[in-house]
Design an enzyme around this catalytic site. Structure first.
Site, mmCIF file in Angstrom:
data_model
loop_
_atom_site.group_PDB
_atom_site.id
_atom_site.type_symbol
_atom_site.label_atom_id
_atom_site.label_comp_id
_atom_site.label_asym_id
_atom_site.label_seq_id
_atom_site.Cartn_x
_atom_site.Cartn_y
_atom_site.Cartn_z
ATOM 1 C CG ASP A 85 -2.054 -0.897 1.128
ATOM 2 O OD1 ASP A 85 -2.261 -1.442 0.027
ATOM 3 O OD2 ASP A 85 -2.771 -1.073 2.132
ATOM 4 C CG MET B 286 -9.992 5.992 7.352
ATOM 5 S SD MET B 286 -10.804 4.557 6.615
ATOM 6 C CE MET B 286 -11.398 3.684 8.056
ATOM 7 C CE LYS C 145 -8.817 1.511 -1.582
ATOM 8 N NZ LYS C 145 -7.975 0.324 -1.355
#
Ligand code: SAH
Length: 503
Positions: free
Chosen positions: A39, A176, A61
């Site tokens: 990642d 998040m 991402k």
């Protein structure tokens, strides 16, 4: 447990960002795997230990860019394992905490692919700890909840039960949670959580440049906005946040808040960078030089073939040691080929590298420069003897010339060349704002000034490892603010610390 088995996928947590917080098992698997799918949020240098022939695949991402769909990642893991390779799937923090590790494991199970899970230190715990906030405390919180702040809009929201969270008897840690912080805080308060409860946002926890903002639940969103805190960050809500007043430690380290440029060859930068980071510095690694082996050259081949003929062998860097032994191995030889020679090392790093190959250096000078090595060799008989000086192509001629003057027949053999590497734009930007620049050799001075050109950080203080390096820096038009008394990494760090204390 052994390394990595073929056909197995390892779902590995890389921890929150500080490379020192990777587990021993994670490092072992990274070093053993045939393929690594990783990642974006993995510690800097996390893949340095990967095999040179390992396939490294970025599947993270990128904000604002189309990302590889989750199903495709799972498919590629299955495919790689089925082709008989050992596969590491490396994720930030812990793979099973908001890391979609569960989904990937399900896909692997469905495909009949064997897997193992290697937990990592999750950001909610680590970022809090680095901020001086214990997520549980005997007097303040006997429970802790990890909650998603639903920052990812692609995720279909299983709406949070705000009443339950408001009643939760302990610390709330939101992942998040920056973008929706204002809404989430308001929802918690509306559901009955006390707006005066302490709250904190920890940005880039455990990484260079970690920032912590504290406020109350009622004011945290505004404070975060004001400070410009962005992802990745965790939001901590609970009385434990108040403990930070007493427990904060990160900000108290000697080099906290100072940014330092480290210019060394990639393979060697990590030692200095790590030491500085442990002291709290924000380190900008400009690997301005890279080692290009020359072990295939005719002169190296000849020196290795005739290595028994040398009565003295001088090594001037750990890289030189590594490459000499590689060249010996390529010729089917090993350390025994050096048995008859006196072996000299320029300093403790080089001596340690030799020691790792079973050779204890006979001569190591007190000061780690060519002149001192030449002095230290004063008692060694060199007249009429053949001597091997194995070193960098661009090294100074002090040592071979001095030995020749004493009647020796010197083979000055270049084991490697240090070549320039263009730094990444982010590194250049960070360097421009640096407080310190460190130089560990003349070639780092030459290379950094060449790479930075007019962009050399004007306000930065320059710390040099020794007189030769300082001289080169002055020739390049720089002023040297401090010079190491001991000409090694520890000496350099000591000089930097002493300078930082006065400012
Ligand atoms: N599996 C990861 C979490 C991935 S979700 C873990 O266990 O830590 C991504 C979120 O994790 C980010 O939005 C942020 O809230 C948090 N996060 C990850 N790394 C972080 C860090 N170094 N500091 C603060 N928060 C971090």
């Amino acid at each position: 447990m052994s390394g990595a088995r073929p056909g197995v996928v390892y779902l590995v947590g890389a921890g929150p960002g500080d490379p020192g917080l990777m587990t021993a098992r994670a490092l072992e698997l990274i070093g053993a795997a045939d393929a690594i799918f990783h990642d974006r949020l993995i510690p800097p240098g996390a893949l340095d230990g990967a095999r040179e022939d390992a396939e490294l695949v970025y599947v993270g991402k990128e904000p604002g860019r189309p990302s590889i769909p989750q199903e495709e990642i799972a498919e590629r893991l299955v495919e790689a394992a089925r082709s008989g390779r050992s596969v590491v799937r490396l994720k930030g923090g812990d793979p099973f905490v908001f890391g979609r590790g569960g989904e990937e494991a399900e896909a692997l199970r469905a495909a009949g692919v064997e897997y193992e899970v290697v937990p990592g230190i999750t950001a909610g715990v680590a970022a809090s700890a680095y901020a001086g906030i214990p997520v549980t405390h005997r007097d303040d919180a006997s429970a802790v909840a990890f909650v998603t702040g639903h920052e990812d809009p692609e995720k279909d929201g299983t709406a949070l039960d705000w009443e339950a969270l408001a009643r939760f008897p302990g610390t709330l840690v939101f992942y998040m949670g920056v973008r929706r912080l204002a809404d989430n805080a308001a929802a918690l308060i509306a559901a009955g959580r006390d707006q005066e409860e302490p709250a904190a946002a920890v940005e880039r926890g455990t990484m260079d440049g970690q920032r912590t903002v504290t406020a109350t639940l009622g004011t945290i969103a505004a404070e975060v906005e004001r400070a410009g805190i962005g992802a990745p960050a965790v939001i901590v809500v609970g009385a434990v946040v108040g403990r930070r007043d007493v427990l904060a430690w990160l900000e108290q380290r000697p080099l906290h808040g100072r940014s330092v440029v480290v210019t060394r060859a990639r393979a060697q930068a990590s030692g200095l960078a790590r030491t500085l980071r442990l002291l709290g510095a924000d380190v900008v690694e400009l690997p301005a030089i890279r080692i290009e082996p020359r072990t295939e050259s005719e002169e190296v081949r000849r020196a290795v073939a005739e290595v028994e003929a040398y009565s003295l062998i001088c090594l001037t860097s750990p890289n030189g040691v590594r490459l000499l032994f590689e060249a010996l191995a390529a010729a089917g030889r090993d350390a025994r080929a050096l048995a008859g020679a006196t072996v000299a090392a320029i300093g403790p790093g080089t001596a340690a590298a030799l020691s790792a190959h079973g050779i204890e250096a006979d001569v190591v000078p007190d000061r780690f420069v060519a002149e001192a090595l030449l002095d230290a060799l004063g008692a060694v008989e060199v007249d009429g003897r053949r001597i091997l000086v194995a070193r960098a192509a661009e090294a100074r001629d002090v040592l071979p010339d001095g030995l020749r003057e004493r009647g020796a027949e010197v083979d000055d053999v270049a084991l490697y060349e240090t070549v320039l590497e263009e730094p990444a734009p982010e590194a250049l930007a960070a360097a421009a704002a640096a407080d310190y620049v460190t130089f560990t050799s003349s070639s780092t001075v030459r290379n950094l000034t060449e790479v930075l050109g007019g962009r050399f950080p004007n306000g930065a203080r320059v710390i040099s490892i020794g007189p030769v390096t300082s001289e080169t820096a002055r020739e390049a038009g720089l002023s040297v603010d401090a010079e190491a008394e001991r000409h090694d990494i520890d000496g350099l760090v000591a000089a930097l610390l002493a300078d930082a204390r006065t400012r």
